[in-house]
Design a protein around this motif. Structure first.
Motif, short mmCIF file in Angstrom:
data_model
loop_
_atom_site.label_atom_id
_atom_site.label_comp_id
_atom_site.label_asym_id
_atom_site.label_seq_id
_atom_site.Cartn_x
_atom_site.Cartn_y
_atom_site.Cartn_z
N ALA A 32 -47.76 -97.90 -29.65
CA ALA A 32 -47.71 -97.10 -28.42
C ALA A 32 -46.87 -95.86 -28.72
N VAL A 33 -47.03 -94.84 -27.92
CA VAL A 33 -46.18 -93.65 -27.99
C VAL A 33 -45.51 -93.48 -26.64
N ILE A 34 -44.20 -93.26 -26.67
CA ILE A 34 -43.49 -93.04 -25.42
C ILE A 34 -42.85 -91.64 -25.41
N GLU A 35 -42.71 -91.10 -24.22
CA GLU A 35 -41.93 -89.89 -24.01
C GLU A 35 -40.52 -90.32 -23.65
N ILE A 36 -39.55 -89.91 -24.46
CA ILE A 36 -38.18 -90.36 -24.29
C ILE A 36 -37.56 -89.73 -23.04
N THR A 37 -36.94 -90.57 -22.21
CA THR A 37 -36.18 -90.06 -21.06
C THR A 37 -34.68 -90.18 -21.27
N ALA A 38 -34.23 -91.10 -22.12
CA ALA A 38 -32.82 -91.23 -22.46
C ALA A 38 -32.71 -91.90 -23.82
N THR A 39 -31.71 -91.49 -24.59
CA THR A 39 -31.48 -92.05 -25.92
C THR A 39 -30.00 -91.92 -26.20
N ALA A 40 -29.44 -92.83 -26.98
CA ALA A 40 -27.99 -92.85 -27.17
C ALA A 40 -27.63 -92.77 -28.65
N ILE A 41 -26.39 -92.35 -28.90
CA ILE A 41 -25.83 -92.36 -30.25
C ILE A 41 -25.04 -93.65 -30.40
N CYS A 42 -25.37 -94.42 -31.41
CA CYS A 42 -24.75 -95.73 -31.64
C CYS A 42 -23.68 -95.62 -32.72
N GLY A 43 -22.69 -96.51 -32.65
CA GLY A 43 -21.70 -96.55 -33.72
C GLY A 43 -22.32 -96.78 -35.08
N SER A 44 -23.44 -97.52 -35.12
CA SER A 44 -24.13 -97.73 -36.40
C SER A 44 -24.72 -96.43 -36.94
N ASP A 45 -25.04 -95.50 -36.05
CA ASP A 45 -25.54 -94.20 -36.51
C ASP A 45 -24.48 -93.45 -37.33
N LEU A 46 -23.22 -93.76 -37.08
CA LEU A 46 -22.16 -93.09 -37.83
C LEU A 46 -22.15 -93.52 -39.29
N HIS A 47 -22.68 -94.71 -39.59
CA HIS A 47 -22.79 -95.11 -41.00
C HIS A 47 -23.78 -94.19 -41.72
N LEU A 48 -24.82 -93.76 -41.02
CA LEU A 48 -25.75 -92.77 -41.58
C LEU A 48 -25.06 -91.42 -41.67
N TYR A 49 -24.40 -91.03 -40.59
CA TYR A 49 -23.73 -89.72 -40.50
C TYR A 49 -22.71 -89.55 -41.62
N ASN A 50 -22.01 -90.63 -41.95
CA ASN A 50 -20.97 -90.55 -42.97
C ASN A 50 -21.47 -90.86 -44.38
N GLY A 51 -22.78 -91.04 -44.52
CA GLY A 51 -23.38 -91.16 -45.84
C GLY A 51 -23.25 -92.50 -46.50
N TYR A 52 -23.03 -93.58 -45.71
CA TYR A 52 -22.82 -94.89 -46.31
C TYR A 52 -24.09 -95.72 -46.42
N MET A 53 -25.13 -95.36 -45.69
CA MET A 53 -26.35 -96.17 -45.69
C MET A 53 -27.31 -95.67 -46.75
N PRO A 54 -27.69 -96.50 -47.73
CA PRO A 54 -28.65 -96.05 -48.74
C PRO A 54 -30.05 -95.93 -48.14
N GLY A 55 -30.88 -95.15 -48.80
CA GLY A 55 -32.27 -95.05 -48.39
C GLY A 55 -32.57 -93.96 -47.38
N MET A 56 -31.60 -93.10 -47.07
CA MET A 56 -31.86 -91.98 -46.17
C MET A 56 -32.46 -90.82 -46.95
N ARG A 57 -33.36 -90.07 -46.27
CA ARG A 57 -33.98 -88.90 -46.88
C ARG A 57 -33.80 -87.71 -45.95
N GLU A 58 -33.64 -86.54 -46.55
CA GLU A 58 -33.43 -85.33 -45.76
C GLU A 58 -34.59 -85.12 -44.80
N GLY A 59 -34.25 -84.90 -43.53
CA GLY A 59 -35.26 -84.68 -42.51
C GLY A 59 -35.64 -85.92 -41.72
N ASP A 60 -35.07 -87.08 -42.08
CA ASP A 60 -35.37 -88.31 -41.34
C ASP A 60 -34.95 -88.16 -39.87
#
Length: 393
Positions: A32-60
């Motif tokens: 399905a495809v949804i149109e987002i009405t609300a979305t949040a920043i999670c503490g787990s997102d900070l692991h991506l933000y701080n570069g600790y999660m392997p497997g990220m690619r530029e533009g993800d």
């Protein structure tokens, strides 16, 4: 669906941008495809933000706490229709493998198309996750204007009431995660429960501990506004670990016995004091260890003999100096895992609709998608009393 949309994208350590990216399309007949009405920043997102999660690619495209309105469904989708208002869990689950049939949705056998990468790192692959690295599926996340939802009959839950988005949005992750953490702690009536970390998952662990029969809840953090939220909204006793020794204080509070149940709602980026805290941070930054297991060590030491340690906090790979000997000799039970979100959606939505809890109490910041990069920085730096940020595309 043609054209482009705005989305928050990952470009490296501490580099999140608002970009124009292709709009999602139906790829498989169960999408399905949804149109987002609300979305949040999670503490787990900070692991991506701080570069600790392997497997990220530029533009993800990142983000895994979305809700919105269904605008398109694949030919095989049976439970959703265009116009439905839905909350989307961060776990991508097929619903038909052995693990899904056992309600172990975050361990789905079929939803990670890059399972071989995860298998090499972990032995077996867990489920795919929205917006959380190519090791866990490479799925585009929900900090965007639109989102493709795989296995749409298994994931999203319809919200038919007039509850505000912020009252139901956290069914996507942090409310079920906090509840499963408390459930994993095996809380019995009269227990004393210690919760390390008073971010959103910690706050919902506190709320859930009361729901499951705790007699006392003790919250541990260093950020004053988080401790105040735990006290004001969660009726928790509090310990600021920068001002008090956690072990000594917990022993004093429990007559030397220790808490019956301990919940590590922090995970890989735990902050410590003294030389050991500095050493852990340096070793992580130099890639000599993947995680900072400061809370894990403390909880093992503090938990009463025969107690239970629940770990909802995300760990990435390897941790040094985890005291397994004390864990074994104290006969502790340890329960962990990414959240089996689909298991909890219906029961927790019912609690919200019945007025037992209003999850919106954790929201401290709101903005548009374009505010995302600044809000990531604010949240990461623990500035402006930021505990939870919600974005509205």
């Amino acid at each position: 669906m043609d054209g482009t949309m705005e989305a928050l994208t990952w470009h490296g350590e501490k580099d999140v941008r608002i970009d124009e990216v292709p709009k999602p399309e139906i790829v498989n007949p169960n999408d399905a495809v949804i149109e987002i009405t609300a979305t949040a920043i999670c503490g787990s997102d900070l692991h991506l933000y701080n570069g600790y999660m392997p497997g990220m690619r530029e533009g993800d495209v990142i983000g895994h706490e979305p809700m919105g309105e269904v605008i398109e469904v694949g030919d095989e989708v049976e439970t959703l229709e265009v116009g439905d208002r839905v909350v989307v869990p961060f776990t991508v689950s097929c619903g038909s493998c052995w693990f899904c049939e056992e309600d172990l949705y975050s361990l789905c056998d079929n939803s990670n198309p890059n399972a071989e990468v995860a298998r090499a790192a972990m032995g077996q692959s867990p489920a795919g996750l929205l917006g959380y690295s190519h090791m866990l599926g490479g799925y585009a996340g929900g900090q965007a204007e639109y989102l493709r939802v795989p296995y749409a009959d298994i994931g999203p839950i319809k919200v038919d009431s007039d509850l505000d988005d912020e009252q139901v949005l956290f069914l996507s992750d942090v409310f079920p995660t906090g509840y499963m953490a408390a459930e994993n702690a095996e809380i019995e009536d009269g227990d004393t429960v210690a919760v390390w970390g008073c971010g959103p998952v910690g706050q919902f662990s506190i709320q859930s501990a009361w729901m499951l029969g705790a007699e006392r809840v003790i919250a541990i953090d260093r950020i004053q506004e988080r401790l105040e939220m735990a006290s004001d909204h969660g009726a928790a006793e509090t310990i600021n670990f920068e001002h008090e020794d956690v072990y000594d204080r917990l022993m004093e509070m429990t007559g030397g016995r220790g808490p019956d149940r301990c919940i590590d709602a922090v995970g890989t980026e735990a902050h410590g004091t003294g030389l050991k805290g500095v050493t852990d941070k340096v070793k992580q930054e130099m890639h000599l260890q993947d995680d900072r297991p400061i809370v894990l060590r403390q909880a093992i030491k503090c938990c009463r003999k025969g107690g239970t340690l629940s770990v909802p906090g995300v760990y990435i790979r390897n941790s040094d100096n985890v005291p397994f000997g004390p864990l074994m000799n104290k006969a502790l039970t340890v329960k962990t895992g990414q959240t089996h979100v689909q298991r909890y959606l219906g029961p927790l939505l019912e609690r919200i609709e019945d007025g037992e809890i209003d999850p919106s109490f954790i929201v401290t910041h709101e903005g548009e998608l374009s505010d995302g990069p600044d809000l990531y920085e604010t949240f990461n730096n623990k500035e402006d009393n930021c505990i939870k940020a919600v974005l509205t595309p």
